[in-house]
Scaffold this motif. Structure first.
Motif, PDB file in Angstrom:
ATOM      1  N   ASP A  49       0.823  -1.211   0.000  1.00 45.33           N
ATOM      2  CA  ASP A  49       0.000   0.000   0.000  1.00 45.33           C
ATOM      3  C   ASP A  49       0.860   1.266   0.000  1.00 45.33           C
ATOM      4  OD1 ASP A  49      -2.035  -1.768   0.172  1.00 45.33           O
ATOM      5  OD2 ASP A  49      -3.064  -0.743   1.813  1.00 45.33           O
ATOM      6  N   GLU A  50       1.802   1.280   0.905  1.00 42.70           N
ATOM      7  CA  GLU A  50       2.683   2.453   1.013  1.00 42.70           C
ATOM      8  C   GLU A  50       3.494   2.675  -0.254  1.00 42.70           C
ATOM      9  OE1 GLU A  50       4.943   3.855   4.571  1.00 42.70           O
ATOM     10  OE2 GLU A  50       4.565   1.764   5.132  1.00 42.70           O
ATOM     11  N   MET A  51       3.992   1.572  -0.799  1.00 44.68           N
ATOM     12  CA  MET A  51       4.855   1.674  -1.982  1.00 44.68           C
ATOM     13  C   MET A  51       4.061   2.201  -3.174  1.00 44.68           C
ATOM     14  SD  MET A  51       8.001  -0.564  -2.169  1.00 44.68           S
ATOM     15  CE  MET A  51       9.139  -0.740  -0.808  1.00 44.68           C
ATOM     16  N   VAL A  52       2.853   1.668  -3.341  1.00 43.71           N
ATOM     17  CA  VAL A  52       2.011   2.141  -4.443  1.00 43.71           C
ATOM     18  C   VAL A  52       1.724   3.628  -4.259  1.00 43.71           C
ATOM     19  CG1 VAL A  52      -0.268   1.953  -5.510  1.00 43.71           C
ATOM     20  CG2 VAL A  52       1.018  -0.124  -4.945  1.00 43.71           C
ATOM     21  N   LYS A  53       1.522   4.038  -3.019  1.00 43.99           N
ATOM     22  CA  LYS A  53       1.214   5.436  -2.735  1.00 43.99           C
ATOM     23  C   LYS A  53       2.351   6.377  -3.170  1.00 43.99           C
ATOM     24  CE  LYS A  53      -1.637   5.355   0.728  1.00 43.99           C
ATOM     25  NZ  LYS A  53      -1.855   5.047   2.153  1.00 43.99           N
ATOM     26  N   ILE A  54       3.590   5.993  -2.876  1.00 41.85           N
ATOM     27  CA  ILE A  54       4.707   6.909  -3.192  1.00 41.85           C
ATOM     28  C   ILE A  54       5.187   6.797  -4.639  1.00 41.85           C
ATOM     29  CG2 ILE A  54       5.550   6.990  -0.804  1.00 41.85           C
ATOM     30  CD1 ILE A  54       7.958   5.246  -1.842  1.00 41.85           C
ATOM     31  N   CYS A  55       4.729   5.776  -5.357  1.00 41.50           N
ATOM     32  CA  CYS A  55       5.254   5.610  -6.717  1.00 41.50           C
ATOM     33  C   CYS A  55       4.425   6.376  -7.742  1.00 41.50           C
ATOM     34  CB  CYS A  55       5.321   4.132  -7.098  1.00 41.50           C
ATOM     35  SG  CYS A  55       3.758   3.467  -7.678  1.00 41.50           S
ATOM     36  N   GLN A  79      -4.180  -2.528  -6.053  1.00 34.41           N
ATOM     37  CA  GLN A  79      -3.854  -1.292  -5.350  1.00 34.41           C
ATOM     38  C   GLN A  79      -3.526  -0.169  -6.334  1.00 34.41           C
ATOM     39  OE1 GLN A  79      -4.182  -1.595  -2.160  1.00 34.41           O
ATOM     40  NE2 GLN A  79      -3.824   0.585  -1.769  1.00 34.41           N
ATOM     41  N   ALA A  80      -2.793  -0.514  -7.365  1.00 34.89           N
ATOM     42  CA  ALA A  80      -2.428   0.482  -8.374  1.00 34.89           C
ATOM     43  C   ALA A  80      -3.679   1.002  -9.083  1.00 34.89           C
ATOM     44  CB  ALA A  80      -1.450  -0.114  -9.370  1.00 34.89           C
ATOM     45  N   ASN A  81      -4.608   0.114  -9.378  1.00 41.76           N
ATOM     46  CA  ASN A  81      -5.871   0.516 -10.006  1.00 41.76           C
ATOM     47  C   ASN A  81      -6.623   1.491  -9.106  1.00 41.76           C
ATOM     48  OD1 ASN A  81      -6.960  -2.488 -11.856  1.00 41.76           O
ATOM     49  ND2 ASN A  81      -5.313  -1.038 -12.228  1.00 41.76           N
ATOM     50  N   GLN A  82      -6.741   1.149  -7.832  1.00 42.41           N
ATOM     51  CA  GLN A  82      -7.448   2.018  -6.879  1.00 42.41           C
ATOM     52  C   GLN A  82      -6.794   3.394  -6.773  1.00 42.41           C
ATOM     53  OE1 GLN A  82      -8.154   0.403  -2.961  1.00 42.41           O
ATOM     54  NE2 GLN A  82      -9.188  -1.406  -3.787  1.00 42.41           N
ATOM     55  N   ALA A  83      -5.464   3.389  -6.781  1.00 41.07           N
ATOM     56  CA  ALA A  83      -4.729   4.648  -6.615  1.00 41.07           C
ATOM     57  C   ALA A  83      -4.485   5.352  -7.948  1.00 41.07           C
ATOM     58  CB  ALA A  83      -3.397   4.384  -5.915  1.00 41.07           C
ATOM     59  N   HIS A  84      -5.068   4.806  -9.022  1.00 36.16           N
ATOM     60  CA  HIS A  84      -4.920   5.394 -10.359  1.00 36.16           C
ATOM     61  C   HIS A  84      -3.462   5.560 -10.774  1.00 36.16           C
ATOM     62  CE1 HIS A  84      -9.212   5.972 -10.331  1.00 36.16           C
ATOM     63  NE2 HIS A  84      -9.116   6.590  -9.169  1.00 36.16           N
ATOM     64  N   LYS A  85      -2.644   4.564 -10.452  1.00 32.40           N
ATOM     65  CA  LYS A  85      -1.267   4.563 -10.920  1.00 32.40           C
ATOM     66  C   LYS A  85      -1.182   3.615 -12.123  1.00 32.40           C
ATOM     67  CE  LYS A  85      -0.137   7.064  -7.380  1.00 32.40           C
ATOM     68  NZ  LYS A  85       0.820   7.027  -6.282  1.00 32.40           N
ATOM     69  N   PRO A  86      -0.551   4.056 -13.207  1.00 32.70           N
ATOM     70  CA  PRO A  86      -0.470   3.201 -14.394  1.00 32.70           C
ATOM     71  C   PRO A  86       0.355   1.925 -14.139  1.00 32.70           C
ATOM     72  CG  PRO A  86       0.798   5.236 -14.700  1.00 32.70           C
ATOM     73  CD  PRO A  86       0.059   5.381 -13.416  1.00 32.70           C
ATOM     74  N   VAL A  87      -0.037   0.850 -14.850  1.00 32.96           N
ATOM     75  CA  VAL A  87       0.560  -0.472 -14.631  1.00 32.96           C
ATOM     76  C   VAL A  87       1.040  -1.052 -15.959  1.00 32.96           C
ATOM     77  CG1 VAL A  87       0.117  -2.839 -13.872  1.00 32.96           C
ATOM     78  CG2 VAL A  87      -1.000  -0.923 -12.692  1.00 32.96           C
ATOM     79  N   VAL A  88       2.267  -1.567 -15.959  1.00 30.43           N
ATOM     80  CA  VAL A  88       2.796  -2.332 -17.089  1.00 30.43           C
ATOM     81  C   VAL A  88       2.917  -3.788 -16.650  1.00 30.43           C
ATOM     82  CG1 VAL A  88       4.762  -2.673 -18.636  1.00 30.43           C
ATOM     83  CG2 VAL A  88       4.107  -0.364 -17.928  1.00 30.43           C
ATOM     84  N   LEU A  89       2.540  -4.716 -17.529  1.00 31.27           N
ATOM     85  CA  LEU A  89       2.736  -6.138 -17.241  1.00 31.27           C
ATOM     86  C   LEU A  89       3.679  -6.725 -18.282  1.00 31.27           C
ATOM     87  CD1 LEU A  89       1.306  -8.495 -15.353  1.00 31.27           C
ATOM     88  CD2 LEU A  89       0.408  -9.185 -17.574  1.00 31.27           C
TER      89      LEU A  89
END
Lengths: 272, 272, 272
Positions: A49-55, A79-89
């Motif tokens: 959670d914390e890591m997603v928040k700061i990234c 978590q990334a989806n919730q925090a609207h952080k883009p994701v690469v797979l």
């Protein structure tokens, strides 16, 4: 193509959270760092959670994962989806190993990714095409790669970056093809992993334009590889990776513009 | 010695499945790749069956393992035996750590390996000799190394590759000694791990002749190291690893033949 | 400063047990090896007792750890205390991630460390100061770094090595400041991890003088980095790490003495 994103990346210095392939993790971290991003790695779900928040963006690599890491991948993706952080797979080896394909498809069902970056075999496997794979390599095959990429993009509602001699970037409709690069990428294990995390770095500064970010990332990386390889007549894989890191650090937009070879394909090429 | 196996390896491009030492995994993958093999790494037991199926040989490294990995090592070894895929074991640090020796001996009881590749201290520890070890290094000692290697080969019904200033390869009867090499191997952590996986790559193309495969692997690697070191008067470990990868890629049979120093020892040297 | 410790280190070749950051583990092992120490890595708690017994010092790195590794870290720290082996702790990213800070503070409560090596943000976080962090980097801030280091040293009854443009070494009273170094350290992921393990190598030969060991380690590493960077006008991070390993191997006390810039600060600077 919006190459100015490279300068923006170097100004913003985005934090890229990586759930990494343990085989190539140091190269990926050094590659991000050299280009101008700030890598952070995690192996522990308690800090997700914390890591997603700061990234500013997340890169999920399926190379060499354990079952504990799948749980972690899932948590990080959601978590990334919730925090609207883009994701690469990066679906490493899903063409060679059915188990990995199953895991990848499950994960793609459980959270939304912005970009999938893989080779032809990997993208074909996810899209449901039959394709030969050999170890971690792309393998051979005869289907239309552009069509495969477009089908995958439409299936997963995301941008696809299909890496190869020509990189194909598509959101299912628009297609960009990048012809730069070097065969030396294939001599070094981890070139693909590095590119996937670099895509995340461009997503972090692209204001939601995933297609643009993936295309620029592909062009920048391919040109930097080409510039690296052009320094010597016959470069080996050891020299290549050392010089690639140097080149990631120093290459300017002007140098890229000078050698860039890409084509933005009209919609009549698109998947029917 | 059947040096033509090097060209066969580069034609066949065998898939080598590695259960790796996390310390040196990227170097091992890059080394295999540079030489002409196709590395695949795994950390997850659920994909073991599939991975063993698609690979041509298996390299099991005992460096820095966890208890979960021991279960995985066991499954992979048994699976490889069933599928008739050759297996190399690298018993990292069994001379220094009793716990590792116990685990190694248990594993050697549970499946059959084709080649054990280790330094003098490691081979001596498995064979039951008393030997001094210092960290991960070979340590000193005064017993007859050839005898130690032969006893180990007979005990485990396999080929032994005992690495050192002179490499000793034996199936318990026949003995080959390779005098090529460079002290620079010792300056770079992971040289031994790389050799172990390269032995697996030669096993994959040697049609069941394990002794030949191990001897050729030892000679090829030792000569490539020697050629690398000879490029500069005083080479450091950082430069060495970079150039070693280049040299793995480019060295030809002709270059090796020119500098090869080895001896195939007659049977009167054999262990009584 | 007792630079003769470098020669002692190279004579004694101390065994350094590392619980490592998986991102940078190979560089750390190669760095220790190049300087003249003997690295050993572990991931398995069952071998902790034996490993602590054969080692001369322990380096605990909090980068990218799992919960299983925390249990392992605790066991290794306690065991090292019982066996009177010196311990270095590297509190990676405790400034950025509250979870890591909590874990680090718990560990520091459960066993005694000899040296904590971190950047300004990490030391400030442990000491209880408010400090900005950005990814794994040090971040900016305006407090008095010397005071922060002294407060941390007094709080944890140990020596602090606060790395930065100027390295600050303090036991809470005495302060040494090292001005050597190069911005290239920041371009390579793992420079800090390497330094932490090198501090352990100097502790192993310093006869209980932790403050001296940390100061010498900081000066030696900073000067070696500076000498490396001075070889080229514009060195990239790939070239830097390769040459840094070479330089760790070859740099002499005389070369360090020639460029050393440090200050042993009088006690009136000390924390009230």
């Amino acid at each position: 193509m919006k190459l100015s994103l490279l300068n923006k990346l170097r100004e913003v210095n985005p934090v890229i959270l990586n759930l990494s392939n343990f085989v190539t993790v140091q190269d990926v971290a050094n590659g991000l760092n050299a280009l101008g991003a700030s890598p952070i790695m995690s192996e522990e779900i308690a800090e997700t959670d914390e890591m997603v928040k700061i990234c500013n963006a997340v890169a999920l690599n399926l190379g060499a994962f354990t079952q504990a890491q799948i749980t972690h991948l899932r948590a990080m993706g959601k978590q990334a989806n919730q925090a609207h952080k883009p994701v690469v797979l990066d679906p490493v080896a899903v063409a060679a190993i059915t188990y990995r394909k199953q895991v990848a498809l499950e994960l793609l069902n459980q959270f939304q990714v912005n970009v999938i970056r893989g080779n032809a075999g990997e993208i074909a496997a996810l899209a449901g095409f039959d394709w030969q794979a050999h170890g971690i390599d792309a393998g051979g095959g005869s289907s239309d790669l552009t069509k495969i990429a477009q089908v995958a993009a439409q299936k997963f509602h995301c941008t696809i970056l299909l890496s190869g001699a020509t990189d194909i970037i598509t959101d299912g409709q628009r297609v960009t093809k990048v012809s730069n690069g070097t065969p030396l990428f294939a001599t070094h294990v981890g070139s693909g992993d590095m590119l996937s995390s670099i895509v995340a770095a461009f997503l972090a500064v692209a204001d939601g334009d995933d297609f643009q970010a993936a295309a620029v990332a592909a062009l920048v990386f391919a040109c930097i590889g080409e510039l690296t390889a052009s320094q010597e007549k016959k470069m080996g894989s050891g020299t290549f990776i050392m010089r690639l890191l140097d080149q990631l650090q120093f290459t300017t937009i002007e140098q890229i513009t000078k050698i860039a070879r890409y084509r933005e394909v009209e919609t009549d090429d698109k998947c029917e």
